[in-house]
Scaffold this active site. Structure first.
Site, PDB file in Angstrom:
ATOM      1  N   ASP A  59       0.858  -1.174  -0.065  1.00 28.02           N
ATOM      2  CA  ASP A  59       0.023   0.089   0.065  1.00 28.02           C
ATOM      3  C   ASP A  59       0.761   1.437  -0.163  1.00 28.02           C
ATOM      4  OD1 ASP A  59       0.892   0.297   2.708  1.00 28.02           O
ATOM      5  OD2 ASP A  59      -0.983  -0.235   3.613  1.00 28.02           O
ATOM      6  N   ASP A  81      -1.453  -2.046  11.472  1.00 28.53           N
ATOM      7  CA  ASP A  81      -0.244  -2.554  12.174  1.00 28.53           C
ATOM      8  C   ASP A  81      -0.308  -2.714  13.603  1.00 28.53           C
ATOM      9  OD1 ASP A  81       0.968  -2.717   9.820  1.00 28.53           O
ATOM     10  OD2 ASP A  81       1.871  -0.908   9.699  1.00 28.53           O
TER      11      ASP A  81
END
Length: 228
Positions: A59, A81
């Site tokens: 990304d 994350d």
């Protein structure tokens, strides 16, 4: 009023549909599936979790390639994350003893990154990776060198995945398992050693990041008090 709202909606929707943000949504879905099967299929969990982690680089590449960098995308990326790592650390805390080790790592990870993101906005920077003014050479190296940062981040996730895979029951002694695995002198022990080294550097970075970001917040308060 309706005309203005209609004009704003396409622009807002377009950001949500940026290619890197769509990759971010896919990462969320992959993680949800991974954790849904984590105890019934460890191999599938590890593959899905690691693939989602690797998509973090995808990304970022898409954002630069298609000029679709957005604040929403950066926040989505960091939240994904942190939440995925936090969930894995919680699972490990239920498998290994002492569980406080993993809960402490969870707290450090979230605190350091949250403070870093907040301090970025206070200082008027566009990215939490902008640490050129930091006095720590290690901190500057971490965010300034993609290969080094990648090694440290991958090491953390690989270490946690290995610990999850090699656990035989829910009452494992962490130190005993690590020492036993390292002394087997196998490809797994080598990978474990390399992961532990990168993981150690990442934890030092987290401490430096937390202290540096906290200093920015404190200095902001001091400057705010002295403004006329």
């Amino acid at each position: 009023m309706d005309t203005k709202a209609n004009k704003q909606r396409p622009a807002k929707l377009s950001v949500y549909l940026y290619i890197p943000n769509i990759v971010g949504y896919m990462r969320v879905v992959l993680n949800c599936i991974a954790f849904a099967v984590c105890f019934s299929n460890k191999t599938l969990f590890s593959l899905l979790y690691f693939f989602s982690f690797c998509c973090d680089a995808v990304d970022g590449w898409c954002a630069r390639k298609f000029n679709q960098v957005s604040t929403f995308g950066a926040v989505l990326d960091m939240v994904t994350d942190r939440v995925s790592t936090a969930c894995l650390l919680v699972i490990l805390s239920q498998i290994y003893r002492p569980s406080l080790v993993f809960l402490s790592l969870l707290a450090l990870d979230i605190a350091s990154h949250w403070l870093q993101m907040y301090s970025t906005f206070l200082s008027g920077k566009t990215s939490h990776k902008d640490v050129k003014d930091s006095t720590s050479w290690l901190f500057r190296l971490y965010y300034g060198n993609r290969m080094f940062m990648g090694y440290c981040c991958v090491s953390c996730e690989v270490l946690y995945i290995i610990l999850f895979l090699i656990a035989k029951n829910h009452t494992e002694n962490l130190m005993n398992v690590v020492v036993e695995s390292l002394t087997q002198f196998s490809p797994l022990s080598l990978l474990l050693a390399l992961s532990i080294f990168g993981w150690s550097i990442k934890q030092i970075i987290n401490v430096i990041q937390m202290k540096t970001a906290a200093d920015v917040c404190v200095l902001y308060d001091i400057e705010k008090q002295h403004r006329p």
